[in-house]
Design an enzyme around this catalytic site. Structure first.
Site, mmCIF file in Angstrom:
data_model
loop_
_atom_site.group_PDB
_atom_site.id
_atom_site.type_symbol
_atom_site.label_atom_id
_atom_site.label_comp_id
_atom_site.label_asym_id
_atom_site.label_seq_id
_atom_site.Cartn_x
_atom_site.Cartn_y
_atom_site.Cartn_z
ATOM 1 N N ASP A 208 -15.882 -30.457 -59.779
ATOM 2 C CA ASP A 208 -16.985 -30.372 -58.749
ATOM 3 C C ASP A 208 -16.859 -31.177 -57.904
ATOM 4 O OD1 ASP A 208 -19.598 -30.073 -58.274
ATOM 5 O OD2 ASP A 208 -20.597 -30.906 -60.127
ATOM 6 N N ASP A 209 -16.930 -30.485 -56.479
ATOM 7 C CA ASP A 209 -16.673 -31.121 -55.316
ATOM 8 C C ASP A 209 -15.428 -31.725 -55.046
ATOM 9 O OD1 ASP A 209 -19.406 -30.554 -55.158
ATOM 10 O OD2 ASP A 209 -20.069 -32.633 -54.759
ATOM 11 N N CYS B 36 -22.712 -26.029 -55.239
ATOM 12 C CA CYS B 36 -22.676 -25.903 -56.550
ATOM 13 C C CYS B 36 -22.896 -24.566 -56.989
ATOM 14 C CB CYS B 36 -23.026 -26.969 -57.280
ATOM 15 S SG CYS B 36 -22.512 -28.697 -56.835
ATOM 16 N N LYS C 49 -20.767 -28.701 -66.942
ATOM 17 C CA LYS C 49 -21.987 -28.280 -65.983
ATOM 18 C C LYS C 49 -22.120 -26.825 -65.878
ATOM 19 C CE LYS C 49 -22.821 -28.904 -61.126
ATOM 20 N NZ LYS C 49 -22.612 -29.535 -59.872
ATOM 21 N N HIS D 13 -25.442 -25.325 -64.262
ATOM 22 C CA HIS D 13 -26.292 -25.210 -62.949
ATOM 23 C C HIS D 13 -26.719 -23.762 -62.469
ATOM 24 C CE1 HIS D 13 -26.507 -27.278 -58.848
ATOM 25 N NE2 HIS D 13 -27.480 -27.329 -59.502
ATOM 26 N N HIS E 140 -17.790 -35.011 -58.519
ATOM 27 C CA HIS E 140 -19.373 -35.207 -57.764
ATOM 28 C C HIS E 140 -19.937 -36.525 -58.120
ATOM 29 C CE1 HIS E 140 -23.613 -34.277 -57.165
ATOM 30 N NE2 HIS E 140 -23.099 -32.788 -56.855
ATOM 31 N N ASP F 189 -15.560 -25.924 -57.261
ATOM 32 C CA ASP F 189 -16.742 -25.388 -56.962
ATOM 33 C C ASP F 189 -17.125 -25.116 -55.312
ATOM 34 O OD1 ASP F 189 -17.722 -27.763 -56.849
ATOM 35 O OD2 ASP F 189 -19.724 -26.978 -57.716
ATOM 36 N N ASN F 190 -16.511 -25.749 -54.794
ATOM 37 C CA ASN F 190 -16.536 -26.364 -53.352
ATOM 38 C C ASN F 190 -15.900 -27.526 -52.880
ATOM 39 O OD1 ASN F 190 -19.603 -27.489 -54.487
ATOM 40 N ND2 ASN F 190 -18.448 -28.941 -53.325
ATOM 41 N N LYS G 120 -18.110 -29.727 -48.129
ATOM 42 C CA LYS G 120 -19.212 -29.096 -48.909
ATOM 43 C C LYS G 120 -20.435 -28.754 -47.915
ATOM 44 C CE LYS G 120 -22.128 -30.286 -52.721
ATOM 45 N NZ LYS G 120 -22.458 -31.426 -53.700
HETATM 46 CA CA CA Z 1 -20.162 -28.935 -56.487
#
Ligand code: CA
Length: 507
Positions: free
Chosen positions: A49-50, A89, A143, A145, A243, A301-302, A321
């Site tokens: 994540d990130d 995300c 996660k 989301h 993240h 995811d980014n 991001k």
């Molecule tokens: Ca993310």
């Protein structure tokens, strides 16, 4: 309109005879997955994540050591130009799990806190739905989301099992515990209470230990349960690290005590916890004799977030991001399947996480075709050559982008807002009903030659109007295939300066 079709997968030129036997339909329907490579592979998707493009060793990190993620890449294919379909995300994950640009089914923007009842369209089939239909045991850890309520819960969306957090931005651990460090963004103390509930299935479970370790334990347990069953499994291990909140334990900080900047130190330790997770997943597969015939995919995811104070790195890429520049959407992208795909490969044509749908279902025996998802297996085995995609596209309200083999076009709304309009959280207060998708102050048009300028520093739009016109036409034609009405409006937004002009980013 029929949006998805399926067909029997073509026989792919697999690297191992046993896997080829599977593709030819040789194994018994109920044959257990074995290390010989016979039978459909297990599939493990590990999402960070990130995580920035250059936050792992093999993608060029100079400060973070990730030997196990690097080894995963060395055992399979490292994609240099791997993308997500959105620079934040939730919409990125909506594209990833459906194999379709998320604007086709209404999930163009990150939900806001007020959107507790909203979720990704229930008309869409997920990776878990498709693989379950092909006989897979499906489990998710981490996660989600894509909606909080029961109809949107992973176990309502194709997963047999779920353990994790439904929202983003989860607390990893009580910051007061000995050895825990918190990388503060604005001088605040670290969280002590869990911000999002951890669920086992639909029930809250009390978790005290570091969340990344807990998720890894659950992933390992799922694999071990899978080893005792007849059917292959699909595991979606969706970590919340790295993240925010930036939190790490002494175990992971140990290798990074020399880094003076606290946020950078904690972030590096969080990535170390991710690398340890990959180590344990791979090790468990090996111990269970399942590693050879497991397709493992790894991505973020980014891109890394600009608002954490340069603690992360997108390497040579511009932006972060929230940006449609490469730093927002180009991510580490790795796939490994030792029984079928030769290791040590690098693939430089653009690919996207939308491709998981076709790739995973093809590996499982029957490819799900969507408008957007390309089966990457033939490219990984050498059966197919060239570029899987002619164009990749992005849209978040008025912000749009497209890339082909060489060029990237980005169009962003010019804005009258200035930094004094930003709230304390660095965002703009949205108007009632969200941000309009028109361009009252016109748009800034950016054209980059990615071959010569991967850092997107040199805007060629004025010099190459023919290329701009071609990409604009292609982009318009793609936009014409998307839903006009999205499930939620875009409410999250900030501004930034590019080439001396203030532009608005909506996400
Ligand atoms: Ca993310």
């Amino acid at each position: 309109m029929k949006r998805m079709t399926t067909r029997s997968s073509r026989i792919i030129a697999l690297g191992a005879a046993a896997a080829l036997a599977w593709a030819c339909g040789a194994p018994e329907a109920d044959a257990p997955a074995e290390d010989s490579g016979a039978g459909p592979p297990n599939i493990v998707l590990i999402l960070a994540d990130d995580l920035g493009y250059a936050d792992i060793g093999i993608y060029g990190s100079e400060i973070i050591s990730t030997p196990h993620i690097d080894a995963l890449a060395a055992s399979g294919v490292l994609f240099t130009d791997g993308y997500v379909s959105h620079p934040v995300c939730s919409p990125s994950r909506a594209g990833l799990v459906t194999g379709r640009y998320q604007q086709r089914h209404g999930w163009e923007f990150n939900p806001a806190g007020r959107d507790v009842n909203a979720g990704m369209s229930l008309d869409e089939a997920t990776l878990a739905d498709r693989l379950k239909a092909l006989g897979y045991r499906t489990g998710m850890v981490g996660k989600w989301h894509l909606g909080h309520q029961e109809p949107h819960h992973p176990m309502s969306r194709g997963f047999d099992e779920y353990f994790g957090v439904l929202e983003g931005g989860s607390t990893f651990i009580d910051s007061r515990l000995p050895g825990v460090e918190y990388g503060s963004l604005r001088g605040e103390d670290g969280p002590t209470e869990r911000r999002n509930k951890v669920l086992r299935g639909f029930e809250e479970e009390k978790v005290e230990r570091y969340l990344t370790d807990v998720f890894t334990d659950e992933a390992v347990a799922f694999i071990e349960r899978g080893a005792a069953r007849d059917e292959p499994f699909f595991l979606y291990l969706s970590h919340t690290t790295p993240h925010t909140p930036l939190q790490a334990t002494a175990e992971y900080l140990e290798g990074y005590r020399h880094i003076e900047d606290q946020r950078t130190r904690v972030y590096a330790a969080m990535v170390a916890s991710l690398d340890e997770s990959v180590r344990r997943v791979v090790e468990t597969l090996k111990v269970q004799g399942m590693y050879e015939n497991t397709l493992i995919a790894f991505a973020s995811d980014n891109g890394c977030a600009g608002y954490i104070g340069h603690a992360c790195s997108n390497g040579p890429l511009f932006g972060f991001k929230r940006y449609h520049h490469e730093g927002g959407v180009r991510i580490p992208f790795i796939m490994s399947w030792p029984a079928a795909v030769e290791g040590g490969q690098e693939f430089s044509h653009p690919v996207i996480t939308l491709d998981y749908m076709a790739t995973f279902t093809a590996a499982a025996g029957e490819e799900t075709e969507t408008e957007d998802s390309v089966n990457l297996l033939p490219y990984m085995t050498g059966e197919a050559e060239g570029a899987p995609h002619e164009y990749l596209y992005w849209r978040a309200g008025a912000s749009v982008a497209i890339r082909d083999a060489q060029y990237k076009l980005i169009k962003l709304n010019r804005t009258d807002f200035r930094p004094d309009s930003l709230r304390g959280d660095g965002r703009l207060q949205p108007p009632e009903g969200g941000w309009p998708t028109d361009s009252p102050h016109g748009q800034l048009t950016l054209l980059y030659d990615l071959d010569a300028d991967v850092g997107e520093l040199n805007n060629l739009a004025a010099e190459q109007p023919d290329v701009v016109a071609r990409l604009e036409a292609e982009l318009d034609s793609w936009r014409g295939t998307l839903l006009d009405e999205q499930i939620l409006p875009g409410v999250r937004s900030t501004i930034t300066q590019i080439d001396g002009e203030w532009v608005q980013l909506v996400f």
